[in-house]
Design a protein around this motif. Sequence first.
Motif, PDB file in Angstrom:
ATOM      1  N   GLU A  58       0.859  -1.191   0.000  1.00  0.00           N
ATOM      2  CA  GLU A  58       0.000   0.000   0.000  1.00  0.00           C
ATOM      3  C   GLU A  58       0.891   1.236   0.000  1.00  0.00           C
ATOM      4  O   GLU A  58       1.824   1.323   0.803  1.00  0.00           O
ATOM      5  CB  GLU A  58      -0.921   0.047   1.226  1.00  0.00           C
ATOM      6  N   ASN A 118      -4.509   5.156  -2.219  1.00  0.00           N
ATOM      7  CA  ASN A 118      -5.727   5.682  -1.609  1.00  0.00           C
ATOM      8  C   ASN A 118      -6.293   6.801  -2.471  1.00  0.00           C
ATOM      9  O   ASN A 118      -5.562   7.686  -2.901  1.00  0.00           O
ATOM     10  CB  ASN A 118      -5.413   6.230  -0.212  1.00  0.00           C
ATOM     11  N   GLU A 150      -7.915   2.154  -3.325  1.00  0.00           N
ATOM     12  CA  GLU A 150      -8.601   2.020  -2.036  1.00  0.00           C
ATOM     13  C   GLU A 150      -9.492   3.229  -1.803  1.00  0.00           C
ATOM     14  O   GLU A 150      -9.030   4.361  -1.873  1.00  0.00           O
ATOM     15  CB  GLU A 150      -7.578   1.918  -0.879  1.00  0.00           C
ATOM     16  N   ASP A 180     -11.789   0.548   1.969  1.00  0.00           N
ATOM     17  CA  ASP A 180     -10.891   0.803   3.091  1.00  0.00           C
ATOM     18  C   ASP A 180     -11.699   1.080   4.365  1.00  0.00           C
ATOM     19  O   ASP A 180     -12.850   1.514   4.282  1.00  0.00           O
ATOM     20  CB  ASP A 180     -10.058   2.046   2.742  1.00  0.00           C
ATOM     21  N   LYS A 201     -11.088  -4.142   3.342  1.00  0.00           N
ATOM     22  CA  LYS A 201     -10.043  -3.956   4.345  1.00  0.00           C
ATOM     23  C   LYS A 201     -10.696  -3.636   5.683  1.00  0.00           C
ATOM     24  O   LYS A 201     -11.293  -2.572   5.863  1.00  0.00           O
ATOM     25  CB  LYS A 201      -9.089  -2.832   3.924  1.00  0.00           C
ATOM     26  N   GLU A 236      -6.115  -4.690   8.737  1.00  0.00           N
ATOM     27  CA  GLU A 236      -5.077  -3.681   8.930  1.00  0.00           C
ATOM     28  C   GLU A 236      -4.734  -3.560  10.409  1.00  0.00           C
ATOM     29  O   GLU A 236      -5.501  -3.980  11.265  1.00  0.00           O
ATOM     30  CB  GLU A 236      -5.579  -2.294   8.535  1.00  0.00           C
TER      31      GLU A 236
END
Length: 279
Positions: A58, A118, A150, A180, A201, A236
Amino acid sequence: AKRSGGGRTRFCDDALRTGLASRSAVERGLARAIEEDHLVLYVQHIVDARTEELAAFEALVRWIDPGRGLVPPDEFIPVAEASDLIVALDRWVLRNAVDNLARWSAEHPASAVPLSVNVSGRHLAHPQLVEHVLEPLRRHGVDPRRLTVEVTETALLDDLASAATHLSALREVGVRIAIDDFGTGYTSLAHLRALPVDILKIDRSFVANLRHDDERTLIRMIVELGHLFGLEVVAEGVETATDARELLLLGVDALQGFHFSRPHPIADVGGSETRVVAQ
Ligand code: C2E
Ligand code: CA
Ligand code: CA
Ligand code: CA
């Protein structure tokens, strides 16, 4: 910042003044930083839950302020998100992320590790979003399947119609889509069915409370829901070996957190590290 002394009115005035001053100072500073490349891209490993081998990266942005040093995103992303600055910032990140994907391929033709970026809510709704994502890929001839976008639950639900249109267009050419911070918003079953998504996620807050039965139940439900829809489920904020073991038992597919890797400069990534073929 802590404050002392002064009456209530003065406190409010001060807070307002410094708040406004620092907000516009951050905006000006950040606009310059984007123009002058005072940003740096970091990456964090995402590992396969079973083998704990690298599965993806990421990308996480940092701002190098000449005066303050490395500024964490929590201090400037919210400011950027209040204006179109976030669009410029996201585009800087996309360009740099794809530059690195191209570099990895040049160093290692077998390079296949995917990279997540992101994308903020305002940008997700932007009429040029699809072009902003695909243009760097086309320019470098990078396979879109190596890029994951994301988006947070809240960003998705903010403007569901354009989010769905834009994400479908990206997914059609192979870009993967992750939701996310999943579990903190209000995505319904209907949304999950309708939205073009590949990955969930699980938000860090659930992982932080793994010792509680309620959180474990929630994680198990998210995993079952995700798998029912054919999605990959990532957790995460994995900080310990115990977390990792527990999450594997709960059925999570991939793990990300300080236990496996701290975010580090993307420029340091290379060589055989990028040859991993994700499952
Ligand atoms: P996020 O997308 O949820 O990113 C994960 C954050 O969790 C990162 O913080 C990462 O350093 C941190 N983290 C990873 N593992 C652990 C762990 O084990 N424990 C704890 N306590 N934290 C962990 P970071 O880099 O400070 O980024 C914060 C947020 O800023 C991101 O949350 C994301 O919403 C935003 N952000 C970061 N980079 C970008 C970017 O390039 N573009 C946009 N639009 N937003 C970004
Ligand atoms: Ca993220
Ligand atoms: Ca997250
Ligand atoms: Ca977040």
